[in-house]
Design a protein around this motif. Structure first.
Motif, PDB file in Angstrom:
ATOM      1  N   PHE A  61       0.862  -1.193   0.000  1.00 29.76           N
ATOM      2  CA  PHE A  61       0.000   0.000   0.000  1.00 29.76           C
ATOM      3  C   PHE A  61       0.891   1.233   0.000  1.00 29.76           C
ATOM      4  CE2 PHE A  61      -2.404   3.486   1.783  1.00 29.76           C
ATOM      5  CZ  PHE A  61      -3.630   3.382   1.132  1.00 29.76           C
ATOM      6  N   ILE A  62       0.725   2.100  -0.995  1.00 31.72           N
ATOM      7  CA  ILE A  62       1.533   3.323  -1.042  1.00 31.72           C
ATOM      8  C   ILE A  62       0.760   4.417  -0.325  1.00 31.72           C
ATOM      9  CG2 ILE A  62       2.888   4.862  -2.535  1.00 31.72           C
ATOM     10  CD1 ILE A  62       3.334   1.896  -3.062  1.00 31.72           C
ATOM     11  N   LEU A  63       1.428   5.030   0.626  1.00 29.38           N
ATOM     12  CA  LEU A  63       0.781   6.092   1.387  1.00 29.38           C
ATOM     13  C   LEU A  63       1.292   7.447   0.909  1.00 29.38           C
ATOM     14  CD1 LEU A  63      -1.126   6.569   3.807  1.00 29.38           C
ATOM     15  CD2 LEU A  63       0.888   6.486   5.287  1.00 29.38           C
ATOM     16  N   GLY A  64       0.347   8.277   0.445  1.00 29.16           N
ATOM     17  CA  GLY A  64       0.722   9.646   0.064  1.00 29.16           C
ATOM     18  C   GLY A  64       0.631  10.520   1.295  1.00 29.16           C
ATOM     19  N   ALA A  65      -0.210  11.554   1.233  1.00 24.59           N
ATOM     20  CA  ALA A  65      -0.411  12.399   2.413  1.00 24.59           C
ATOM     21  C   ALA A  65      -1.444  11.782   3.353  1.00 24.59           C
ATOM     22  CB  ALA A  65      -0.864  13.792   1.986  1.00 24.59           C
ATOM     23  N   GLY A  66      -2.060  10.698   2.924  1.00 27.59           N
ATOM     24  CA  GLY A  66      -3.048  10.015   3.772  1.00 27.59           C
ATOM     25  C   GLY A  66      -4.354  10.770   3.909  1.00 27.59           C
ATOM     26  N   SER A  67      -4.628  11.685   2.989  1.00 29.21           N
ATOM     27  CA  SER A  67      -5.855  12.482   3.120  1.00 29.21           C
ATOM     28  C   SER A  67      -7.081  11.785   2.547  1.00 29.21           C
ATOM     29  CB  SER A  67      -5.680  13.859   2.476  1.00 29.21           C
ATOM     30  OG  SER A  67      -5.520  13.739   1.091  1.00 29.21           O
ATOM     31  N   ASN A  68      -6.858  10.620   1.928  1.00 34.60           N
ATOM     32  CA  ASN A  68      -8.000   9.835   1.460  1.00 34.60           C
ATOM     33  C   ASN A  68      -7.898   8.397   1.967  1.00 34.60           C
ATOM     34  OD1 ASN A  68     -10.386  10.308  -0.249  1.00 34.60           O
ATOM     35  ND2 ASN A  68      -9.653   8.447  -1.233  1.00 34.60           N
ATOM     36  N   THR A  69      -7.210   8.254   3.088  1.00 36.93           N
ATOM     37  CA  THR A  69      -6.948   6.912   3.574  1.00 36.93           C
ATOM     38  C   THR A  69      -7.419   6.764   5.018  1.00 36.93           C
ATOM     39  OG1 THR A  69      -5.048   6.748   2.113  1.00 36.93           O
ATOM     40  CG2 THR A  69      -5.093   5.217   3.949  1.00 36.93           C
ATOM     41  N   LEU A  70      -8.320   5.842   5.226  1.00 37.24           N
ATOM     42  CA  LEU A  70      -8.752   5.537   6.593  1.00 37.24           C
ATOM     43  C   LEU A  70      -8.050   4.248   7.000  1.00 37.24           C
ATOM     44  CD1 LEU A  70     -12.581   6.312   6.420  1.00 37.24           C
ATOM     45  CD2 LEU A  70     -10.824   7.643   7.589  1.00 37.24           C
ATOM     46  N   GLY A 129      -3.517  16.710  -0.857  1.00 38.31           N
ATOM     47  CA  GLY A 129      -2.885  15.405  -1.070  1.00 38.31           C
ATOM     48  C   GLY A 129      -1.615  15.536  -1.882  1.00 38.31           C
ATOM     49  N   THR A 130      -1.104  14.388  -2.316  1.00 36.12           N
ATOM     50  CA  THR A 130       0.100  14.363  -3.153  1.00 36.12           C
ATOM     51  C   THR A 130      -0.296  14.041  -4.598  1.00 36.12           C
ATOM     52  OG1 THR A 130       0.399  11.995  -2.816  1.00 36.12           O
ATOM     53  CG2 THR A 130       1.507  13.472  -1.239  1.00 36.12           C
ATOM     54  N   ILE A 131       0.680  14.180  -5.479  1.00 38.08           N
ATOM     55  CA  ILE A 131       0.452  13.842  -6.890  1.00 38.08           C
ATOM     56  C   ILE A 131       0.090  12.363  -7.035  1.00 38.08           C
ATOM     57  CG2 ILE A 131       1.614  13.701  -9.160  1.00 38.08           C
ATOM     58  CD1 ILE A 131       0.916  16.564  -8.064  1.00 38.08           C
ATOM     59  N   ALA A 139      -8.264  12.875  -8.550  1.00 34.82           N
ATOM     60  CA  ALA A 139      -8.795  13.911  -7.649  1.00 34.82           C
ATOM     61  C   ALA A 139      -9.165  15.164  -8.440  1.00 34.82           C
ATOM     62  CB  ALA A 139      -7.742  14.251  -6.591  1.00 34.82           C
ATOM     63  N   GLY A 140     -10.087  15.904  -7.906  1.00 36.95           N
ATOM     64  CA  GLY A 140     -10.488  17.127  -8.591  1.00 36.95           C
ATOM     65  C   GLY A 140     -11.426  17.967  -7.763  1.00 36.95           C
ATOM     66  N   CYS A 141     -11.639  19.164  -8.216  1.00 37.08           N
ATOM     67  CA  CYS A 141     -12.673  20.018  -7.609  1.00 37.08           C
ATOM     68  C   CYS A 141     -12.990  21.173  -8.554  1.00 37.08           C
ATOM     69  CB  CYS A 141     -12.269  20.515  -6.227  1.00 37.08           C
ATOM     70  SG  CYS A 141     -10.825  21.501  -6.161  1.00 37.08           S
ATOM     71  N   VAL A 184       3.291   1.518  -8.500  1.00 33.64           N
ATOM     72  CA  VAL A 184       3.775   2.600  -7.638  1.00 33.64           C
ATOM     73  C   VAL A 184       4.078   3.771  -8.566  1.00 33.64           C
ATOM     74  CG1 VAL A 184       5.510   3.338  -5.975  1.00 33.64           C
ATOM     75  CG2 VAL A 184       4.886   0.915  -6.114  1.00 33.64           C
ATOM     76  N   PHE A 185       3.338   4.848  -8.418  1.00 34.64           N
ATOM     77  CA  PHE A 185       3.587   6.006  -9.275  1.00 34.64           C
ATOM     78  C   PHE A 185       4.844   6.729  -8.787  1.00 34.64           C
ATOM     79  CE2 PHE A 185      -1.266   5.998  -9.025  1.00 34.64           C
ATOM     80  CZ  PHE A 185      -1.365   5.062 -10.043  1.00 34.64           C
ATOM     81  N   LEU A 186       5.698   7.071  -9.742  1.00 37.32           N
ATOM     82  CA  LEU A 186       6.949   7.744  -9.386  1.00 37.32           C
ATOM     83  C   LEU A 186       6.872   9.233  -9.660  1.00 37.32           C
ATOM     84  CD1 LEU A 186       9.315   5.160 -11.073  1.00 37.32           C
ATOM     85  CD2 LEU A 186       8.928   5.451  -8.617  1.00 37.32           C
ATOM     86  N   LYS A 210     -13.467  29.671  -1.942  1.00 31.15           N
ATOM     87  CA  LYS A 210     -14.685  28.891  -2.139  1.00 31.15           C
ATOM     88  C   LYS A 210     -14.590  27.560  -1.381  1.00 31.15           C
ATOM     89  CE  LYS A 210     -17.049  28.113  -6.459  1.00 31.15           C
ATOM     90  NZ  LYS A 210     -16.910  28.206  -7.906  1.00 31.15           N
ATOM     91  N   LYS A 211     -13.431  26.944  -1.518  1.00 32.73           N
ATOM     92  CA  LYS A 211     -13.211  25.637  -0.885  1.00 32.73           C
ATOM     93  C   LYS A 211     -13.204  25.778   0.637  1.00 32.73           C
ATOM     94  CE  LYS A 211     -11.670  21.341  -0.603  1.00 32.73           C
ATOM     95  NZ  LYS A 211     -12.220  20.155  -1.180  1.00 32.73           N
ATOM     96  N   GLU A 212     -12.515  26.792   1.098  1.00 34.77           N
ATOM     97  CA  GLU A 212     -12.392  27.038   2.543  1.00 34.77           C
ATOM     98  C   GLU A 212     -13.778  27.197   3.177  1.00 34.77           C
ATOM     99  OE1 GLU A 212     -10.098  26.569   5.405  1.00 34.77           O
ATOM    100  OE2 GLU A 212      -9.214  26.452   3.420  1.00 34.77           O
TER     101      GLU A 212
END
Ligand SMILES: Cc1cc2nc3c(=O)[nH]c(=O)nc-3n(C[C@H](O)[C@H](O)[C@H](O)COP(=O)(O)OP(=O)(O)OC[C@H]3O[C@@H](n4cnc5c(N)ncnc54)[C@H](O)[C@@H]3O)c2cc1C
Length: 222
Positions: A61-70, A129-131, A139-141, A184-186, A210-212
């Motif tokens: 499991f590759i962990l980025g910033a963990g902002s979408n990982t529980l 998050g990370t790339i 991801a998007g908004c 694994v994305f580099l 807007k996001k805030e």
């Protein structure tokens, strides 16, 4: 594999590998239990060697910033990989292409684009998050997603081969892609549109506000 076996197998990776590693401080929500193995990938050469050494015998499991990982409370029976700062390079190729390492934060890519008068990256300032995580999640908004700016991805496959995947060969959907879970994305290359720095900055600030209002991203769970 048993931890004892893994300790022998992964001995050469020294302090970059730890066992029964606490993941609580490694994710956005500060929750969860431990992983059987935690590996901090120092650089590409070492990461390739690590994956080749594992030979697909453990779940990764590759962990980025963990902002979408529980992270669940029970032990993760596999290897969690975290990319080091050496995967955080960011550079301009030609006049409108940005190449960014997988560990680069989305916000840093957005800032880099502003500094190089490139538009198209403004929405990234709203995603914590990370790339790497952004590619995986598409991801998007505010109507823009990773797929809109992505040209290609460089990744390592389960056998340790470094491969390049053109974006046009990837199927992107809402917050997901058909990219194999094993990859694994580099790094990735992105195409921007030459624009006016002030206008790009203004749009970025507008989206951030807007996001805030809708969803505060600066508050991290403690
Ligand atoms: C407050 C808040 C606001 C948010 N707003 C948005 C939003 O507006 N839009 C949106 O789309 N999302 C949003 N998210 C969700 C999250 O920020 C995104 O999904 C982000 O792209 C996840 O990136 P990450 O680096 O944190 O990924 P992680 O949570 O660490 O990982 C997510 C997935 O990506 C995989 N992954 C990570 N790095 C790599 C890599 N190098 N190679 C292969 N796989 C990898 C992981 O294995 C996992 O499957 C928000 C989250 C929070 C907490």
């Amino acid at each position: 594999m048993e931890i004892k076996e893994l300790k022998n197998l992964l001995f050469e990776f020294g302090d970059n590998v730890s066992f029964e590693h606490d993941l609580k401080r490694k994710n956005w929500f500060n929750i969860g239990g431990k992983s059987k193995v935690f590996y901090k990938a120092e650089n590409l050469k070492e990461l390739v060697n690590f994956i080749k050494t594992l030979k697909g015998r453990e779940k990764i499991f590759i962990l980025g910033a963990g902002s979408n990982t529980l992270i669940p409370d029970n032990l993760f029976d596999g290897v969690v990989i975290k990319l080091s700062r050496n995967f955080s390079n960011i550079s301009l190729l030609g006049k409108d292409i940005i190449v960014a390492g997988s560990a680069v934060l989305d916000k840093a890519l957005s800032d880099f684009a502003i500094n190089n008068n490139l538009s198209g990256f403004e929405f990234l300032s709203c995603i914590p998050g990370t790339i790497g995580g952004g590619i995986r999640m598409n991801a998007g908004c505010f109507g823009k997603e990773f797929k809109d700016i992505l040209l290609s991805i460089q990744a390592i496959d389960i056998s340790g081969n470094v491969i390049t995947l053109p974006a046009k060969e990837i199927k992107f959907e809402y917050r997901k892609t058909n990219l194999s879970e094993d990859l694994v994305f580099l790094s990735a290359s992105f195409k921007g549109i030459k624009g006016d720095e002030k206008e790009i900055k203004n749009l970025t600030n507008e989206l951030k506000l807007k996001k805030e209002k809708a969803q505060p991203t600066r508050i991290k769970t403690v």
